[in-house]
Each structure stands twice: as structure tokens, then as C-alpha cells.
Design a protein around this motif. Structure first.
Motif, mmCIF file in Angstrom:
data_model
loop_
_atom_site.group_PDB
_atom_site.id
_atom_site.type_symbol
_atom_site.label_atom_id
_atom_site.label_comp_id
_atom_site.label_asym_id
_atom_site.label_seq_id
_atom_site.Cartn_x
_atom_site.Cartn_y
_atom_site.Cartn_z
ATOM 1 N N GLN A 25 0.696 -1.392 0.104
ATOM 2 C CA GLN A 25 -0.380 -0.388 0.205
ATOM 3 C C GLN A 25 0.768 1.291 0.016
ATOM 4 O O GLN A 25 0.956 2.586 -0.704
ATOM 5 C CB GLN A 25 -1.342 0.087 1.538
ATOM 6 C CG GLN A 25 -1.927 1.114 1.374
ATOM 7 C CD GLN A 25 -3.158 1.652 -0.167
ATOM 8 O OE1 GLN A 25 -3.416 0.298 -0.855
ATOM 9 N NE2 GLN A 25 -3.155 2.795 -0.232
ATOM 10 N N ARG A 28 2.066 1.365 -3.612
ATOM 11 C CA ARG A 28 1.444 2.304 -4.630
ATOM 12 C C ARG A 28 1.068 3.855 -4.351
ATOM 13 O O ARG A 28 0.787 4.649 -4.730
ATOM 14 C CB ARG A 28 -0.101 0.802 -3.997
ATOM 15 C CG ARG A 28 -0.535 0.814 -4.922
ATOM 16 C CD ARG A 28 -1.778 -0.475 -5.113
ATOM 17 N NE ARG A 28 -2.432 -1.166 -3.792
ATOM 18 C CZ ARG A 28 -1.573 -2.346 -2.964
ATOM 19 N NH1 ARG A 28 -1.072 -3.020 -3.852
ATOM 20 N NH2 ARG A 28 -2.290 -2.795 -1.969
ATOM 21 N N GLN A 29 0.407 3.900 -2.784
ATOM 22 C CA GLN A 29 0.447 5.283 -2.571
ATOM 23 C C GLN A 29 1.879 6.423 -3.029
ATOM 24 O O GLN A 29 1.035 7.708 -3.902
ATOM 25 C CB GLN A 29 0.172 5.667 -0.823
ATOM 26 C CG GLN A 29 -0.290 5.231 -0.608
ATOM 27 C CD GLN A 29 -0.678 5.932 1.316
ATOM 28 O OE1 GLN A 29 0.446 5.032 1.728
ATOM 29 N NE2 GLN A 29 -1.615 5.332 1.388
ATOM 30 N N GLY A 31 4.059 5.667 -5.849
ATOM 31 C CA GLY A 31 3.831 5.758 -7.009
ATOM 32 C C GLY A 31 2.570 5.801 -7.310
ATOM 33 O O GLY A 31 3.062 6.913 -9.038
ATOM 34 N N GLU A 32 1.068 6.473 -7.551
ATOM 35 C CA GLU A 32 0.519 7.766 -7.436
ATOM 36 C C GLU A 32 -0.063 8.455 -7.075
ATOM 37 O O GLU A 32 -0.210 9.468 -7.215
ATOM 38 C CB GLU A 32 -1.164 6.862 -6.839
ATOM 39 C CG GLU A 32 -0.934 5.836 -6.951
ATOM 40 C CD GLU A 32 -2.217 4.627 -6.383
ATOM 41 O OE1 GLU A 32 -3.235 5.640 -5.903
ATOM 42 O OE2 GLU A 32 -3.158 3.506 -6.773
ATOM 43 N N HIS A 33 1.849 8.680 -6.310
ATOM 44 C CA HIS A 33 2.102 11.176 -6.659
ATOM 45 C C HIS A 33 3.072 11.135 -6.542
ATOM 46 O O HIS A 33 4.008 10.555 -5.562
ATOM 47 C CB HIS A 33 1.731 10.722 -4.747
ATOM 48 C CG HIS A 33 0.065 10.924 -4.347
ATOM 49 N ND1 HIS A 33 -0.532 9.667 -4.205
ATOM 50 C CD2 HIS A 33 -1.311 12.162 -4.651
ATOM 51 C CE1 HIS A 33 -1.495 9.913 -3.808
ATOM 52 N NE2 HIS A 33 -2.582 10.924 -4.283
ATOM 53 N N PRO A 34 3.119 10.957 -7.682
ATOM 54 C CA PRO A 34 5.038 11.088 -7.826
ATOM 55 C C PRO A 34 5.340 12.450 -8.037
ATOM 56 O O PRO A 34 4.302 13.364 -7.934
ATOM 57 C CB PRO A 34 5.021 10.392 -9.852
ATOM 58 C CG PRO A 34 3.363 11.068 -9.844
ATOM 59 C CD PRO A 34 3.065 10.182 -9.035
ATOM 60 N N GLY A 104 7.376 9.752 -14.383
ATOM 61 C CA GLY A 104 6.868 9.475 -12.853
ATOM 62 C C GLY A 104 8.023 8.691 -12.882
ATOM 63 O O GLY A 104 9.219 8.726 -12.666
ATOM 64 N N HIS A 105 7.254 7.254 -11.480
ATOM 65 C CA HIS A 105 8.054 5.984 -11.261
ATOM 66 C C HIS A 105 8.737 5.200 -12.259
ATOM 67 O O HIS A 105 9.142 3.962 -11.203
ATOM 68 C CB HIS A 105 8.087 5.538 -9.692
ATOM 69 C CG HIS A 105 7.420 6.860 -8.988
ATOM 70 N ND1 HIS A 105 8.533 6.800 -8.236
ATOM 71 C CD2 HIS A 105 6.546 7.377 -8.649
ATOM 72 C CE1 HIS A 105 8.577 7.909 -6.976
ATOM 73 N NE2 HIS A 105 6.674 8.181 -7.381
ATOM 74 N N HIS A 110 9.342 4.378 -5.838
ATOM 75 C CA HIS A 110 7.807 4.013 -5.387
ATOM 76 C C HIS A 110 8.435 3.080 -4.336
ATOM 77 O O HIS A 110 7.591 2.224 -3.455
ATOM 78 C CB HIS A 110 6.838 4.470 -5.589
ATOM 79 C CG HIS A 110 6.560 3.474 -7.047
ATOM 80 N ND1 HIS A 110 7.963 3.229 -7.731
ATOM 81 C CD2 HIS A 110 5.787 2.746 -7.004
ATOM 82 C CE1 HIS A 110 6.429 2.296 -8.684
ATOM 83 N NE2 HIS A 110 6.298 1.516 -8.436
#
Length: 157
Positions: A25, A28-29, A31-34, A104-105, A110
């Protein structure tokens, strides 16, 4: 000694299994907020929160870098003597969490961040581990590489 090592391995596996979903988690968090280098405030917050909930003390803004941090889990009374392990033993995990512009990542920072924090938390649960477990948050690895700045300022000394 062999039985103690096998017990330690079992304990590490058990704690890692229990922590797996939470560590994913975190990945993911982040990764979703680069966030670009030196702007990784969300990542630092997510990682710091997780580490504090696992008993670490967290200091942010180290070495004059706002998004660099160190999280420490001290061992006050190791079951293994200092003569056997060396006084002041530290095990450090270096967490990267910045992203690339427009990509991004792409390099998986991440994942590195979540794995570093998760591994440190798992290791901190081993009662016979001497010394300290650290997580060092190293921002801007895609650009200037804060590890270099931290080393130049003597942080790893």
C-alpha cells in the motif's frame, strides 16, 4: 547458535508476511503521487508515518535538505554482547522516493522506498538484534543524488 538463527529467520518471515499488504500500500500511494526531487513531501509523510507506527523516531530535514530524513529504531539492551557484534552497530536502509518529470516512477523509487521502510520495520522486530536500525530518506536521486550531499556533510560517518 544454529537454532537461534533459524528462529530469527522464522520471525523475519512471519513479520514480513503480516506486513506485506501494508508495504504494498505504501508503494502504491507513493507511486500514485509522483514527486520530483526535493519536492517529495507526500512520500516523506507516508514513510515517516509508517515508521513512527512501527516504533521508529523520525527526524526530517536532515543535512539541510527538507525532504531528507532519518528514522531510528534503537536497541537499548541487545541480547548479543557488544564484544560479539561491535558497539554502536547500525544497519541502514536507504530509501529513494523521487520521480522523473513527465514519466513518474519509471525507475521504481516508490518500490525502493516501501521495501526499505518495510525491511527496516521487519528487522526492528527481532529481539536479539543488537544496535540500531535506520532508514535514511534520500531525495532527488534522479537528479542531484542527495546521498552524495549527505555523505559530503558527514552524515554516514
Amino acid at each position: 547458535m544454529e537454532q537461534a538463527v533459524e528462529t530469527m529467520k522464522r520471525d523475519v518471515r512471519d513479520h514480513a508476511r503480516r506486513s506485506r499488504e501494508e508495504i504494498w500500500q505504501i508503494a502504491r500511494q507513493i507511486g500514485e503521487h509522483p514527486e520530483l526531487g526535493y519536492q517529495e513531501y507526500f512520500a516523506v509523510e507516508v514513510l515517516s508515518d509508517y515508521l513512527r507506527r512501527n516504533g521508529f523516531s523520525v527526524e526530517t530535514g536532515i543535512a539541510g535538505l527538507e525532504t531528507a530524513f532519518v528514522a531510528r529504531y534503537p536497541r537499548s539492551a541487545p541480547l548479543i554482547s557488544a564484544a560479539e557484534t561491535g558497539a554502536g552497530t547500525k544497519i541502514a536502509f536507504l530509501a529513494e522516493y523521487d520521480a522523473l518529470p513527465e514519466i513518474g516512477h519509471g525507475c521504481g523509487h516508490h518500490l525502493i522506498a516501501a521495501a526499505s521502510a518495510g525491511a527496516a520495520a521487519v528487522l526492528s522486530k527481532i529481539a536479539s538484534l543488537p544496535g540500531e536500525v535506520w532508514v535514511v530518506g534520500t531525495p532527488a536521486e534522479e537528479t542531484s543524488g542527495a546521498k552524495v550531499l549527505l555523505a559530503e556533510q558527514g552524515f554516514f560517518a
